[in-house]
Design an enzyme around this catalytic site. Structure first.
Site, PDB file in Angstrom:
ATOM      1  N   CYS A   1      42.387  54.180  44.777  1.00 47.48           N
ATOM      2  CA  CYS A   1      41.223  53.885  43.947  1.00 47.48           C
ATOM      3  C   CYS A   1      39.905  54.390  44.517  1.00 47.48           C
ATOM      4  O   CYS A   1      38.850  54.189  43.916  1.00 47.48           O
ATOM      5  CB  CYS A   1      41.173  52.392  43.671  1.00 47.48           C
ATOM      6  SG  CYS A   1      42.678  51.877  42.821  1.00 47.48           S
TER       7      CYS A   1
ATOM      8  N   HIS B   1      31.752  49.147  43.878  1.00 44.73           N
ATOM      9  CA  HIS B   1      33.160  49.286  43.527  1.00 44.73           C
ATOM     10  C   HIS B   1      33.441  48.274  42.410  1.00 44.73           C
ATOM     11  O   HIS B   1      34.067  48.590  41.422  1.00 44.73           O
ATOM     12  CB  HIS B   1      34.040  49.057  44.757  1.00 44.73           C
ATOM     13  CG  HIS B   1      35.489  49.301  44.509  1.00 44.73           C
ATOM     14  ND1 HIS B   1      35.958  50.510  44.068  1.00 44.73           N
ATOM     15  CD2 HIS B   1      36.580  48.498  44.628  1.00 44.73           C
ATOM     16  CE1 HIS B   1      37.281  50.439  43.931  1.00 44.73           C
ATOM     17  NE2 HIS B   1      37.676  49.230  44.253  1.00 44.73           N
TER      18      HIS B   1
ATOM     19  N   GLU C   1      32.217  42.839  48.963  1.00 43.12           N
ATOM     20  CA  GLU C   1      31.294  43.956  48.780  1.00 43.12           C
ATOM     21  C   GLU C   1      29.851  43.466  48.937  1.00 43.12           C
ATOM     22  O   GLU C   1      29.020  44.140  49.552  1.00 43.12           O
ATOM     23  CB  GLU C   1      31.519  44.576  47.390  1.00 43.12           C
ATOM     24  CG  GLU C   1      30.784  45.874  47.229  1.00 43.12           C
ATOM     25  CD  GLU C   1      31.216  46.669  46.009  1.00 43.12           C
ATOM     26  OE1 GLU C   1      31.928  46.129  45.143  1.00 43.12           O
ATOM     27  OE2 GLU C   1      30.813  47.838  45.932  1.00 43.12           O
TER      28      GLU C   1
ATOM     29  N   LYS D   1      32.402  49.202  36.045  1.00 43.70           N
ATOM     30  CA  LYS D   1      33.759  48.763  35.694  1.00 43.70           C
ATOM     31  C   LYS D   1      33.707  47.599  34.708  1.00 43.70           C
ATOM     32  O   LYS D   1      34.693  47.315  34.035  1.00 43.70           O
ATOM     33  CB  LYS D   1      34.548  48.373  36.947  1.00 43.70           C
ATOM     34  CG  LYS D   1      34.909  49.583  37.828  1.00 43.70           C
ATOM     35  CD  LYS D   1      35.896  49.226  38.918  1.00 43.70           C
ATOM     36  CE  LYS D   1      36.310  50.433  39.754  1.00 43.70           C
ATOM     37  NZ  LYS D   1      35.323  50.806  40.777  1.00 43.70           N
TER      38      LYS D   1
ATOM     39  N   HIS E   1      38.898  49.477  35.346  1.00 45.19           N
ATOM     40  CA  HIS E   1      39.114  50.203  36.591  1.00 45.19           C
ATOM     41  C   HIS E   1      39.953  51.437  36.277  1.00 45.19           C
ATOM     42  O   HIS E   1      41.158  51.337  36.066  1.00 45.19           O
ATOM     43  CB  HIS E   1      39.816  49.298  37.598  1.00 45.19           C
ATOM     44  CG  HIS E   1      39.887  49.881  38.971  1.00 45.19           C
ATOM     45  ND1 HIS E   1      39.747  51.230  39.217  1.00 45.19           N
ATOM     46  CD2 HIS E   1      40.085  49.304  40.178  1.00 45.19           C
ATOM     47  CE1 HIS E   1      39.858  51.454  40.513  1.00 45.19           C
ATOM     48  NE2 HIS E   1      40.060  50.297  41.120  1.00 45.19           N
TER      49      HIS E   1
ATOM     50  N   PHE F   1      43.540  50.691  48.022  1.00 45.73           N
ATOM     51  CA  PHE F   1      44.775  50.312  48.710  1.00 45.73           C
ATOM     52  C   PHE F   1      44.911  51.195  49.956  1.00 45.73           C
ATOM     53  O   PHE F   1      44.538  52.367  49.937  1.00 45.73           O
ATOM     54  CB  PHE F   1      45.988  50.583  47.813  1.00 45.73           C
ATOM     55  CG  PHE F   1      46.304  49.456  46.863  1.00 45.73           C
ATOM     56  CD1 PHE F   1      45.392  48.463  46.590  1.00 45.73           C
ATOM     57  CD2 PHE F   1      47.543  49.404  46.250  1.00 45.73           C
ATOM     58  CE1 PHE F   1      45.701  47.434  45.703  1.00 45.73           C
ATOM     59  CE2 PHE F   1      47.864  48.378  45.367  1.00 45.73           C
ATOM     60  CZ  PHE F   1      46.944  47.396  45.089  1.00 45.73           C
TER      61      PHE F   1
END
Lengths: 413, 409
Positions: free
Chosen positions: B164, B297, B308, B329, B334, B393
């Site tokens: 991602c 993000h 974050e 997002k 996403h 990830f």
């Protein structure tokens, strides 16, 4: 002034040994890893042959720890990383003080894990899909898992450019160090042998149709070649900025003098374009390393026994080296390892390090008759004794990717 | 030695709220949501049913050389975004030295639908129906390969599947390739298609929200999987000036780090995220307080929002409260490997237009999330420096700085 990049160690997990020394010794004794596949059934497939690592056990390298979250690809990579750290003298303490990066080339990471995860969800219902397996369905899973196992907090990248992934990863890591972004990066590649990828290559008609009972295997550059065998493995090189490696008293195995890449956007459909792309990649690597064609002492070819790919490479090398290939010692280690995809380029580099050390270039097993118009007079089954100051590593993909790298004897000290 | 400056001159996007820069940007500023019931596959076996899918996409509109039937959905998105970006940059392909024109793309899953089709046939014992196309359609590198084939780009061809955060990695790599003089022009970004595998995995992690995406809201319930592509045209400033190109912004620098902590959960102190942001600022020669916008993000999971927020506070200190930080997002869902590429496009547009898109669905902020998230309506403000954050990830963190291109020498 760009930083210089040296190799200070190699970690190899292959079907022909788990060190660059044992790999080289197998290659030079003409041992082949290619035999009927045992990891899965090849019933109904056109090719029963592959070069798998029999009895691979990650605990041998990583000790007793919880390896359950790691699939086969991640275990191969984590094991190779451990071996590379041992070979280059990077202790755990050093790794906790210094950020070490990891750049991994892989074509599939684990299409087996991905496919199994999906099939379970479809067959048993999504509630039965395993969250732990899900984390391994991303293509950067092996790089992520290896970073966790070895505490690698630096740059962590995964490169997927088909069979050139591994060499391209080394090129990428070289530029990371050259530009001063990192001092130490583990770089290389891996792919596992699994049914799903094997099936894809088989259906694409790319695997060899040789009768192994008659002693026929995939034979790079041979007139009789009819496809390649799939292999597996992991190989990682410890790359370091030269003065940093020198100051810590590391053994300097070779310097990455330069690299280049190009892309055949007709993906092999046109012979002229394919040859030109391979030649351009080689010329870019020579330019990047300030090396002239006649200064290349030997070539480790990408050739794996494919009808078209080997032809393109033979002619591409001829053009890329300005026609100076008649007297060029050449090896093609995929004759014995098979096509190990992401691991292939880094395994070629590991073997070349040994050739630089012991002066022996492995022959191309079973090669009897080089195809008619290949200007590769020195290609043959016998080992050659040579003194290598500069070796060229070539990697050519099935979808148009080309990558080349010049390895030079280390004169940094 | 003076480093070559690299600028963004073209933007192409395929997103759940619109295809093409102009429609995308106006919908983004208006706070439109692209989230709706999943249409790609039957979700009746799942306990969540919503996603952010690209609607009414016509691949044929962008394909002049390749046939859509021989391309997976992510490749189709990527080619469309690339064509749109080149047109936006006013680049004539015929005018390029194609051997020095390259592609650098990111993805999470490559072409997951191809393996899903394989899996269905496998389960039904119909593998005899799989032909040579599987190998041409599935491996992730085909996204960049198909783009290059469609556009005849014969230079660098890279695929960086770092999940991602992949879009930022791919743009960062293109920036390095251009700086090292290995190419004249790069198409860089990311692409992913809506996937059963991804949906299943996030559903099993309990990460998918039942209705919508509400980053930083106290009552947020998770992320919404999406799909799309974002591609930027990057070139040296000198070449942009020579051809009189419109310059959206300049790539200042980037930072990449790894948590080495957990495959799917970020480091509890946000260490890796802090290191990536710091490197990106250092490389760009920018002080933290000079940052005018952060593209978060911002997935909409409680863990992401809090970590974050913590990481930004740890690095920016007091300035954190003065820097607007929004999550697109909230509108796009996403989009996986495309997300940070699309968000890089957002940053380039923010520095060009001096407008900041909102975080929608933010009614009551989480008490642990007390920064300025630009709730619900877009804002006008001079944006000199934008930072684009992405986490993935594997513990991969990537931060990219895009700044106004202020002098052209």
């Amino acid at each position: 002034m760009r930083n210089r990049v040296v190799i200070t160690g190699a970690g190899v997990v292959s079907s022909l040994g788990d060190s660059s020394v044992s790999l080289q010794s197998s290659l030079c004794s003409g041992r082949s890893a290619i035999r009927p596949v045992e990891l899965f059934s090849t019933a109904g497939l056109g090719c029963p042959l592959g070069g798998e690592i029999s009895l691979f056990d990650a605990e041998k390298y990583l000790g007793r720890r919880n390896l359950r979250p790691l699939d086969r690809t991640s275990r191969l990579v984590s094991s190779a990383a451990q071996l590379a750290f041992e070979d280059s003298g990077w202790s755990e303490v050093m790794r906790s003080n210094e950020e070490v990066g990891l750049v991994l080339g892989t074509m599939f990471c684990s299409v087996h894990t991905i496919s199994e995860f999906d099939r379970r969800a479809v067959e048993a219902g999504p509630a039965y899909a395993s969250p732990m397996d899900f984390s391994n369905t991303v293509i950067n899973a092996a790089a992520g898992q290896t970073a966790i196992v070895h505490n690698l907090r630096g740059i962590n990248s995964t490169i997927s450019t088909g069979t050139t992934s591994g060499l391209q990863a080394i090129a990428y890591a070289t530029d990371v160090i050259r530009s001063g972004r990192a001092k130490a990066v583990l770089a290389g590649g891996a792919d596992e042998m699994c049914f799903e990828s094997f099936f894809g290559f088989d259906r694409a008609g790319l695997l060899c149709r040789s009768d192994h009972r008659a002693g026929d295997f995939p034979i790079p550059f041979d007139k009789r070649r009819n496809g390649f065998a799939l292999g597996e493995g992991a190989a990682l090189l410890m790359l370091e900025e030269a003065s940093f490696a020198h100051e810590r008293g590391a053994r300097l195995l070779a310097e990455i003098a330069g690299h280049g890449c190009s892309y055949d956007c007709l993906q092999g459909d046109d012979d002229g374009a394919a040859v030109a792309a391979i030649a351009l990649s080689i010329q870019r690597a020579l330019n990047d390393s300030f090396t002239l064609p006649h200064e290349i002492d030997c070539l480790s070819a990408s050739a794996n026994g494919s009808r078209l790919g080997d032809r393109h490479e033979a002619h591409g090398v001829f053009t890329g080296l300005n026609g100076q290939t008649h007297k060029l010692p050449i090896t093609a280690i995929k004759s014995m390892l098979g096509e190990t995809l992401g691991a292939s380029g880094p395994l070629q580099v590991a073997a070349m390090l040994e050739t630089m050390r012991d002066g022996v270039l492995p022959g191309i097993q079973c090669l009897q008759e080089v195809d008619d118009d290949f200007a590769l007079d020195l290609a043959g089954p016998d080992n050659k004794e040579i003194d290598v100051q500069a070796g060229l590593i070539n990697s050519v993909g099935i979808d148009g990717h080309c990558c080349s790298l010049v390895l030079a004897r280390c004169d940094v000290n | 030695m003076k480093q070559c400056r690299i600028v963004v001159t073209g933007i192409g996007v395929v997103t759940p709220i619109g295809t093409g820069r102009e429609l995308f940007w106006s919908n983004l500023l208006e706070g439109r949501s692209g989230i709706g019931p999943v249409q790609s596959f039957d979700t009746s076996a799942y306990n969540v049913h919503r996603g952010a899918e690209v609607q009414d996409f016509r691949a044929e509109n962008y394909l002049f050389n390749l046939d859509a039937a021989h391309l997976g959905r992510a490749s189709q998105f990527a080619i469309a975004a690339a064509r749109l970006a080149l047109a936006d940059a006013n680049v004539e392909i015929a005018s390029l030295d194609l051997k020095r024109a390259g592609v650098s793309m990111g993805t999470t899953s490559g072409e997951p639908r191809e393996v899903e089709r394989f899996d269905d046939l496998f389960i039904n014992k119909q593998l005899d129906r799989v032909g040579p196309e599987f190998l041409k359609l599935y491996p992730s590198h085909v996204i960049a390969a198909h783009m290059a084939r469609e556009l005849q780009f014969a230079g660098v061809n890279m695929m960086i599947p770092t999940a991602c955060a992949a879009g930022n990695y791919a743009i960062a790599h293109a920036f390095d390739v251009l700086r090292a003089g290995r190419a004249d022009l790069m198409l860089a970004g990311g692409s992913d298609s809506f996937s059963r595998i991804t949906f299943t995995g996030f559903a099993q992690l309990g990460a998918i929200a039942p209705e919508t995406c509400q980053p930083f809201d106290r009552y947020r319930k998770g992320m919404i999987p999406g799909e799309g592509a974002g591609v930027l045209v990057l070139e040296p400033l000198s070449s942009a000036v020579r051809r009189g190109a419109r310059v959206y912004g300049e790539i200042g620098g980037y930072g990449l780090s790894c948590d080495a902590h957990h495959m799917t959960a970020a480091h509890p102190n946000g260490d890796g995220a802090v290191r990536a942001m710091k490197q990106a600022l250092d490389q760009s020669g920018i002080e933290p307080e000079e940052v005018s916008y952060i593209s978060a993000h911002g997935t909409g999971t409680a863990t992401n929002d809090r970590l974050e927020t913590l990481a930004v506070k740890r690095l920016f200190r007091d300035a954190a409260y003065r820097i607007p930080m929004s999550s697109v997002k909230s509108m796009l869902g996403h989009t996986m490997g495309a997300a940070s590429a699309i968000e890089a496009a957002v940053c380039a547009l923010a520095v060009f237009h001096d407008r900041i898109p909102p975080t929608i669905n933010l009614e009551e902020p989480d008490p642990d999330c007390d920064l300025d998230y630009v709730p619900n309506s877009a804002r006008e403000r001079t944006v000199r420096v934008a930072m684009n954050n992405a986490y993935a990830f594997g513990g991969n963190n990537a931060s990219l700085v895009i700044r106004k291109c202020e002098s052209s020498n």
